[in-house]
Design an enzyme around this catalytic site. Structure first.
Site, PDB file in Angstrom:
ATOM      1  CB  CYS A   1      11.086  51.595  25.770  1.00 54.69           C
ATOM      2  SG  CYS A   1      12.706  52.113  26.356  1.00 54.69           S
TER       3      CYS A   1
ATOM      4  CB  CYS B   1      11.543  54.809  27.345  1.00 56.14           C
ATOM      5  SG  CYS B   1      12.568  54.488  25.909  1.00 56.14           S
TER       6      CYS B   1
END
Length: 105
Positions: free
Chosen positions: A33, A30
């Site tokens: 993230c 991600c």
């Protein structure tokens, strides 16, 4: 203090704290993230007296992510005494995150 890694196995014991615990639900693939990680590390260092930052990899710990209805990552949930009190979704700069956590810090 740096952030701590949590798993399905130890999640409940980590969030049972008098001090608020911000849990970062994330995954290695991600992009947002990955961008959020250094922001959370800085916050963890700066606010270690008032806040514990924990990271839970949703790919490795799907049971906890599912139990809390995590549909998008990064999702950050703040727990106090084992109960969720706030949820934040998506990347945000440190100052924005601090502002959103004002009532917690």
């Amino acid at each position: 203090m740096a952030s701590i890694k949590v798993t399905d196995k130890d999640f409940q014991s980590v969030i049972q704290s008098d001090k608020p615990v911000l849990v970062d639900f994330w995954a290695a693939w991600c992009g947002p993230c990955v961008m959020m990680a250094p922001v959370l590390e800085e916050l963890s260092e700066e606010e270690s007296e008032h806040l514990t930052v924990a990271k839970l990899n949703v790919d490795e710990n799907p049971r906890t992510a599912s139990a809390y209805g995590i549909m998008s990552i990064p999702t950050m949930m703040v727990f106090k005494n084992g109960k969720p009190i706030q949820q934040l979704v998506g990347f945000m700069p440190k100052q924005v995150l601090r502002g959103r956590l004002k009532g917690v810090l």
